[in-house]
Motif scaffolding. Structure first.
Motif, PDB file in Angstrom:
ATOM      1  N   ARG A  76       0.893  -1.257  -0.015  1.00  0.00           N
ATOM      2  CA  ARG A  76      -0.133  -0.372   0.015  1.00  0.00           C
ATOM      3  C   ARG A  76       0.419   1.461  -0.095  1.00  0.00           C
ATOM      4  N   CYS A  77       2.322   0.660   0.136  1.00  0.00           N
ATOM      5  CA  CYS A  77       3.218   2.465   0.671  1.00  0.00           C
ATOM      6  C   CYS A  77       3.789   2.224  -0.436  1.00  0.00           C
ATOM      7  N   GLY A  78       3.593   1.383  -1.284  1.00  0.00           N
ATOM      8  CA  GLY A  78       4.253   1.202  -2.513  1.00  0.00           C
ATOM      9  C   GLY A  78       5.848   0.727  -2.773  1.00  0.00           C
ATOM     10  N   PHE A  79       6.206  -0.041  -2.103  1.00  0.00           N
ATOM     11  CA  PHE A  79       6.296  -1.276  -2.277  1.00  0.00           C
ATOM     12  C   PHE A  79       6.400  -2.174  -2.772  1.00  0.00           C
ATOM     13  N   LYS A  80       7.576  -2.892  -3.501  1.00  0.00           N
ATOM     14  CA  LYS A  80       7.581  -4.302  -3.576  1.00  0.00           C
ATOM     15  C   LYS A  80       7.827  -5.328  -3.349  1.00  0.00           C
ATOM     16  N   VAL A  81       6.652  -6.479  -2.552  1.00  0.00           N
ATOM     17  CA  VAL A  81       7.426  -7.513  -2.081  1.00  0.00           C
ATOM     18  C   VAL A  81       7.975  -8.643  -2.581  1.00  0.00           C
ATOM     19  N   LEU A  82       9.026  -8.820  -2.710  1.00  0.00           N
ATOM     20  CA  LEU A  82       9.255 -10.018  -3.647  1.00  0.00           C
ATOM     21  C   LEU A  82       9.753 -11.354  -2.698  1.00  0.00           C
ATOM     22  N   THR A  83      10.355 -11.276  -2.192  1.00  0.00           N
ATOM     23  CA  THR A  83      10.847 -12.463  -0.801  1.00  0.00           C
ATOM     24  C   THR A  83      10.518 -12.525   1.012  1.00  0.00           C
ATOM     25  N   ILE A  84      10.924 -13.316   1.098  1.00  0.00           N
ATOM     26  CA  ILE A  84      10.539 -13.916   2.732  1.00  0.00           C
ATOM     27  C   ILE A  84      11.675 -14.526   3.404  1.00  0.00           C
ATOM     28  N   GLY A 100       0.772 -23.172   1.976  1.00  0.00           N
ATOM     29  CA  GLY A 100      -0.177 -24.759   1.432  1.00  0.00           C
ATOM     30  C   GLY A 100       0.372 -25.598   1.705  1.00  0.00           C
ATOM     31  N   SER A 101       0.205 -26.805   0.782  1.00  0.00           N
ATOM     32  CA  SER A 101       0.174 -28.071   0.282  1.00  0.00           C
ATOM     33  C   SER A 101       1.338 -28.374   0.419  1.00  0.00           C
ATOM     34  N   GLU A 102       1.983 -28.055  -0.294  1.00  0.00           N
ATOM     35  CA  GLU A 102       2.702 -28.588  -1.363  1.00  0.00           C
ATOM     36  C   GLU A 102       3.789 -28.595  -0.336  1.00  0.00           C
ATOM     37  N   LYS A 103       4.936 -29.914  -1.020  1.00  0.00           N
ATOM     38  CA  LYS A 103       5.976 -30.555  -0.245  1.00  0.00           C
ATOM     39  C   LYS A 103       6.537 -29.236   0.056  1.00  0.00           C
ATOM     40  N   VAL A 104       7.241 -29.179  -1.069  1.00  0.00           N
ATOM     41  CA  VAL A 104       8.247 -28.430  -1.342  1.00  0.00           C
ATOM     42  C   VAL A 104       8.111 -27.070  -1.227  1.00  0.00           C
ATOM     43  N   LEU A 105       6.808 -26.295  -0.776  1.00  0.00           N
ATOM     44  CA  LEU A 105       6.877 -24.986  -0.589  1.00  0.00           C
ATOM     45  C   LEU A 105       7.275 -24.130  -0.896  1.00  0.00           C
ATOM     46  N   PHE A 106       8.369 -23.228  -2.485  1.00  0.00           N
ATOM     47  CA  PHE A 106       9.039 -22.376  -2.249  1.00  0.00           C
ATOM     48  C   PHE A 106       8.155 -20.752  -2.770  1.00  0.00           C
ATOM     49  N   LYS A 107       6.966 -20.629  -3.334  1.00  0.00           N
ATOM     50  CA  LYS A 107       6.924 -19.489  -3.517  1.00  0.00           C
ATOM     51  C   LYS A 107       5.516 -19.132  -3.482  1.00  0.00           C
ATOM     52  N   VAL A 108       4.438 -18.416  -3.570  1.00  0.00           N
ATOM     53  CA  VAL A 108       2.613 -18.135  -3.932  1.00  0.00           C
ATOM     54  C   VAL A 108       2.924 -16.922  -4.613  1.00  0.00           C
ATOM     55  N   ILE A 109       1.607 -16.588  -4.810  1.00  0.00           N
ATOM     56  CA  ILE A 109       0.868 -15.781  -5.654  1.00  0.00           C
ATOM     57  C   ILE A 109       1.009 -14.324  -4.257  1.00  0.00           C
ATOM     58  N   ASN A 110       1.239 -13.334  -4.483  1.00  0.00           N
ATOM     59  CA  ASN A 110       1.147 -12.045  -3.777  1.00  0.00           C
ATOM     60  C   ASN A 110       0.046 -11.221  -4.140  1.00  0.00           C
ATOM     61  N   LYS A 111      -0.742 -11.583  -3.084  1.00  0.00           N
ATOM     62  CA  LYS A 111      -2.055 -11.720  -3.336  1.00  0.00           C
ATOM     63  C   LYS A 111      -2.755  -9.744  -2.963  1.00  0.00           C
ATOM     64  N   TYR A 112      -1.501  -9.117  -2.250  1.00  0.00           N
ATOM     65  CA  TYR A 112      -1.747  -7.679  -1.851  1.00  0.00           C
ATOM     66  C   TYR A 112      -0.705  -6.844  -3.066  1.00  0.00           C
ATOM     67  N   SER A 113      -0.629  -7.755  -4.430  1.00  0.00           N
ATOM     68  CA  SER A 113      -0.132  -6.946  -5.965  1.00  0.00           C
ATOM     69  C   SER A 113      -0.830  -7.222  -6.584  1.00  0.00           C
ATOM     70  N   LEU A 114      -0.561  -5.935  -7.451  1.00  0.00           N
ATOM     71  CA  LEU A 114      -1.682  -5.348  -8.637  1.00  0.00           C
ATOM     72  C   LEU A 114      -1.081  -6.277  -9.934  1.00  0.00           C
ATOM     73  N   GLU A 115      -0.953  -6.702  -9.814  1.00  0.00           N
ATOM     74  CA  GLU A 115      -0.368  -7.049 -10.812  1.00  0.00           C
ATOM     75  C   GLU A 115       0.248  -9.382  -9.991  1.00  0.00           C
ATOM     76  N   LYS A 116       0.210  -9.002  -9.471  1.00  0.00           N
ATOM     77  CA  LYS A 116       0.011 -10.613  -9.170  1.00  0.00           C
ATOM     78  C   LYS A 116       1.196 -11.343  -9.251  1.00  0.00           C
ATOM     79  N   ARG A 117       1.908 -10.887  -8.942  1.00  0.00           N
ATOM     80  CA  ARG A 117       3.652 -11.059  -8.378  1.00  0.00           C
ATOM     81  C   ARG A 117       3.817 -12.298  -7.897  1.00  0.00           C
ATOM     82  N   PRO A 118       4.833 -13.103  -8.048  1.00  0.00           N
ATOM     83  CA  PRO A 118       5.329 -13.574  -6.917  1.00  0.00           C
ATOM     84  C   PRO A 118       6.099 -13.054  -5.848  1.00  0.00           C
ATOM     85  N   LEU A 119       5.763 -14.323  -4.877  1.00  0.00           N
ATOM     86  CA  LEU A 119       6.634 -14.388  -3.963  1.00  0.00           C
ATOM     87  C   LEU A 119       6.737 -15.073  -3.328  1.00  0.00           C
TER      88      LEU A 119
END
Length: 352
Positions: A76-84, A100-119
């Motif tokens: 919301r402040c304009g930062f683009k969060v890519l990783t945790i 998520g339920s994947e055995k090796v979950l390494f990314k999800v969709i950033n639901k708060y980004s307008l372009e739905k970028r990966p997190l």
């Protein structure tokens, strides 16, 4: 445009009295309560530029809601969060299971980004290197792969033979007694783990000519390259040290990404398959022939996330290079180090 990451780590017994007044809460739990003396610290850092991190603390007993709230507020402040980024604490692993339920979950969709970028999720690479070395040195484990032992004893024997020389150059000049006789404090030092699992040690094992130590040499080589690839800190060390794995990333098809996917991950999978196919041993005995499940999971998550992150970064306008050390949680480690030094503490921070 600012492309940011969040580094998070759970620390026990952290209270507001140990935090400087300038460290105000970025995210506060909705009920405002402080449970079981648990604290979470969030550090915001730029992935591409060399800006200093901004560190904020929040007392909470859960990770899921505060982290997503942090992502929401930053977006919301304009930062683009890519990783945790986090370490291997049990709470962090439970957080991944909620994502998520994947055995090796390494990314999800950033639901708060307008372009739905990966997190992307990362387990801190220095932490992984320490746990790998600790598994190798553990008396409770006897690592084995493809018919050969992977033993800490191979390195200690090489060290003592090297020190018994009456004259001449040492094969392992940087390896000292503190690398071999580990204490609770030395087990937490990344520099000791990096020097032990290094190219120098691997080459010394190969030069010994002993067939029994060749699998240990291969193990050390693989983790030396892994750490070099994920710990690039500047633009000159790769050239000065003549190590191509320490050079900065300049494209999304860097050869190290192919090596991580086609050699390092395959090495872990082949190792696990060879142990599972070994007859005459129980499941618990086979488990002791491998790295800990937490370390193996962290390695797979981090490698897959790193490949995806680098490829994504170089699709962005203006990104010309990337230093992989930026994905680590060093800012948080430095922060806690400052807090300990302020109170003249050597142990973990405790509530006053």
């Amino acid at each position: 445009m600012d492309w940011k990451r969040i580094t998070c780590v759970e620390k026990a017994k952290i209270c507001q009295g140990h935090c400087d007044s300038k460290y105000k809460c970025l995210v506060r739990h909705r009920n405002g309560k402080f449970h079981d003396n648990k604290g979470m610290l969030l550090a915001l850092e730029d992935l591409v530029t060399l800006d200093k991190p901004t560190i904020r603390s929040s007392h909470c007993d859960l990770l899921f809601a505060p982290i997503w709230e942090a992502v929401f507020r930053l977006e919301r402040c304009g930062f683009k969060v890519l990783t945790i980024t986090f370490d291997g604490a049990a709470a962090n692993r439970r957080f991944l299971k909620l994502m998520g339920s994947e055995k090796v979950l390494f990314k999800v969709i950033n639901k708060y980004s307008l372009e739905k970028r990966p997190l992307f999720f990362f387990s801190d690479p220095p932490h992984l290197l320490k746990t790998t070395r600790n598994c190798l040195a553990s008396k409770a484990r006897h690592l084995w792969c493809n018919g050969s032992d992977i033993l800490f004893q191979h390195i200690t024997d090489m060290y003592y033979r090297d020190r018994e020389k009456s004259m001449g150059l040492l094969l392992l000049p940087k390896i000292k007694l503190e690398h071999i006789q580990l204490t609770p404090f030395s087990r937490m030092r990344v520099d000791l783990a990096a020097q032990l699992l290094s190219e120098t040690v691997a080459k010394a094992l190969v030069l010994s000519g002993d067939p029994a130590v060749q699998e240990t040499a291969k193990f050390v080589t693989m983790f030396d390259k892994f750490f070099d690839a994920l710990n690039v800190s500047n633009y000159t060390s790769g050239v000065n040290k003549r190590k191509v794995f320490q050079q900065p990333y300049r494209s999304g098809d860097d050869f190290r990404l192919k090596w991580l996917k086609e050699e390092f991950l395959v090495f872990l999978d082949t190792w696990e398959q060879s142990v599972q196919a070994r007859p005459g041993f129980s499941a618990s005995e086979k488990q002791k022939m491998l790295l800990s499940p937490q370390t193996l999971l962290g390695l797979r998550i981090t490698v897959n996330s790193f490949i995806g992150l680098v490829q994504y970064l170089f699709t962005l306008e203006g990104v010309e290079s990337f230093l992989s050390q930026r994905i680590g949680q060093d800012p948080l480690e430095n922060f806690f180090g400052c807090q300990r030094q302020r109170d003249h503490l050597c142990e973990a921070i405790v509530e006053k």
